[in-house]
Design an enzyme around this catalytic site. Sequence first.
Site, PDB file in Angstrom:
ATOM      1  N   GLU A 309      93.516 109.455 134.460  1.00  0.00           N
ATOM      2  CA  GLU A 309      93.527 108.003 134.277  1.00  0.00           C
ATOM      3  C   GLU A 309      92.650 107.591 133.100  1.00  0.00           C
ATOM      4  O   GLU A 309      93.073 106.839 132.218  1.00  0.00           O
ATOM      5  CB  GLU A 309      93.035 107.318 135.557  1.00  0.00           C
ATOM      6  CG  GLU A 309      93.028 105.808 135.481  1.00  0.00           C
ATOM      7  CD  GLU A 309      94.421 105.254 135.341  1.00  0.00           C
ATOM      8  OE1 GLU A 309      94.709 104.675 134.276  1.00  0.00           O
ATOM      9  OE2 GLU A 309      95.220 105.408 136.281  1.00  0.00           O
ATOM     10  N   ASP A 313      93.784 105.916 129.529  1.00  0.00           N
ATOM     11  CA  ASP A 313      93.326 104.570 129.162  1.00  0.00           C
ATOM     12  C   ASP A 313      92.585 104.563 127.829  1.00  0.00           C
ATOM     13  O   ASP A 313      92.845 103.726 126.957  1.00  0.00           O
ATOM     14  CB  ASP A 313      92.407 104.015 130.256  1.00  0.00           C
ATOM     15  CG  ASP A 313      93.144 103.713 131.553  1.00  0.00           C
ATOM     16  OD1 ASP A 313      94.370 103.854 131.574  1.00  0.00           O
ATOM     17  OD2 ASP A 313      92.484 103.351 132.540  1.00  0.00           O
ATOM     18  N   SER A 527      99.558 101.932 134.882  1.00  0.00           N
ATOM     19  CA  SER A 527      98.235 102.296 134.373  1.00  0.00           C
ATOM     20  C   SER A 527      98.300 102.628 132.892  1.00  0.00           C
ATOM     21  O   SER A 527      97.273 102.704 132.225  1.00  0.00           O
ATOM     22  CB  SER A 527      97.677 103.500 135.140  1.00  0.00           C
ATOM     23  OG  SER A 527      98.541 104.595 135.047  1.00  0.00           O
ATOM     24  N   ILE A 570     112.843  90.839 128.256  1.00  0.00           N
ATOM     25  CA  ILE A 570     113.481  92.011 128.856  1.00  0.00           C
ATOM     26  C   ILE A 570     114.466  91.524 129.918  1.00  0.00           C
ATOM     27  O   ILE A 570     114.077  90.805 130.840  1.00  0.00           O
ATOM     28  CB  ILE A 570     112.449  92.960 129.486  1.00  0.00           C
ATOM     29  CG1 ILE A 570     111.329  93.270 128.488  1.00  0.00           C
ATOM     30  CG2 ILE A 570     113.122  94.231 129.974  1.00  0.00           C
ATOM     31  CD1 ILE A 570     111.788  93.907 127.197  1.00  0.00           C
TER      32      ILE A 570
END
Length: 608
Positions: A309, A313, A527, A570
């Site tokens: 993670e 990031d 994420s 979208i």
Amino acid sequence: MVCQSPSSKMWVSLVSLLPLVAFALALPSKDCEHKVKEVIVPPRGWTIFGPAPPDHLIKLRIGLPQSNFDVLEEHLYAISDPYHERYGAHLAKEEIEELVAPHPDSVTAVNGWLSSHGIQEADIGRSAAGDWLTIRVPVQLVEKMLDTKYHIWKHTASGEYIVRTTSYSLPKDILDHVELIQPTTMFGTFKRLKSTIHSISKIDPQIQAQNLPPVFDSATGLTVDASCNTTITITCLRQIYNAVGYTPSAKVGNSIGIAGYLEDYANRADLQTFFADQVPAAAAVNATYNFVSVVGGLDPQDPAEAGAESDLDTQFAFGLSFPVASTFFSTAGRPPFIPDIGTPEDTNEPYTDWLDFMLSHPNPPLSISTSYGDDEQTVPESFAKRACAGFAQLGARGVSLMVSSGDGGVGDGDPDPATQECITNDGLNRTQFIPGFPASCPFVTAVGGTILFPEQAVDFSGGGFSNYFSRPSYQEAAVKGFLSKLPKGTYNGLFNPNGRAIPDVAAQSDFFRVFIGGQAFHIGGTSASSPTFAGFVALLNDGRLKKGLPSLGFLNPLFYSKAKSGFNDITVGNNPGCGTEGFNATVGWDAVTGLGTPNFAKLLKLVT
């Protein structure tokens, strides 16, 4: 007057409290009527494992009512409205602390209550505004203070353990002087938001890239390398979001930050490998991030401890925004409490520690991303609203906070009615869509997910409507338009049509090329979309700061009004879950991709 124990004058600092607890609890005390402050039904999936150990230490957080938060909220909306004369006039840290400081009567009443249990001033941690008090006390004392009983609870699916109660009470004299106390009834654990469908897979270096012609999108007029449909890189994101050739500055006071939790650590060597692979200008100067420890958060650099993670990031947020000053915040705390290893202290609630730290920080980053959250219903409404108020304070200071919208579509990501798990925690066991928190807070920018080019909604993109927060005025027109297009009767009773709508925006969220422990992986989940969007917000702030304008701060009122034409709409895809196909992406705002994905060049013109 607060109920007092005759032993209070005899007690010493909590440094030496443990040996005295049994004695203190045995002493006679003045009769004191308690009234219930909060009670919940145990969330589905959690069962009692056993009684909580009496000497188990709890970091108890006591929230006092914020006396003028309504005034702060008025300021926030004024300075975040691009058509208001005060737009961009962010408040100073001291101004905000004055607005949220508790009334002196509340401070006096709660101090007296704590003193009656032998808790002295030296034992109390106070937030900068004085609205949060923190003490470390053993379970047996907490149970007396709150007239409750704690247990070890086990989560059936994950095997995690936490120490919690399902109700607590306070002396009637201080009931209105306390807004909430945790950890008591909060079963949320703020897990990492990576999709369980498109998670992590190692990239085979033997696979050769196909030499395919570039892909053109007639809707945006942009051309993108065909490889971006199988692997997302910094180059791909700049192409997809119309930022090719833009160069930010390191000299205008700009900044970006990533919040890390649960012993998931960013790795500098991995960042260098990533830069060498995708951002050669950063690799050439050995660029890295500033590390900040929050309540003892660690910074191990062993490749074996590199976190998927945190590497994801930092690599994409900092890669997009280089050379903007970047910071990784590592907050101490681990996800599960393990009841059989003798650990005396519960350390699985780092989220509020990070928020406390950021509110006390003299210069927080101007663009921040966090990819952690949980089902809204696992978080008590009182806690959710108080944490949300903290995000509002950051926004008022000029900080833009992005959060992942979640990876379960409208709930559990399962379109099969026979196996869906979207059951309410109110004791009625109703089937209902499950929004995520903190995405449901109206003072953050919730980021959903897309895939491929031309873009379409990714099926795990979290979206829906909050059951805690009403729809903010900035969303009213866009969301009403979406709801009016839903077929009559569709999903009746499955969501709150008056709730804060999720997400606000979206970005690519699958096949991100990330380096972890020196090896390349594909990672998917919202994420990925949140730090990506935060990177582009840092570039927008760069454009404003170069012109002497303030940072963007709280983004949503701007995005839903003046800047809404700066997004790529979208219109393909949906987000199944809870035994349904979820919501459909459609023209305008939708509960899958929000307003759409950023067209950086358009947004830059709109905000500068």
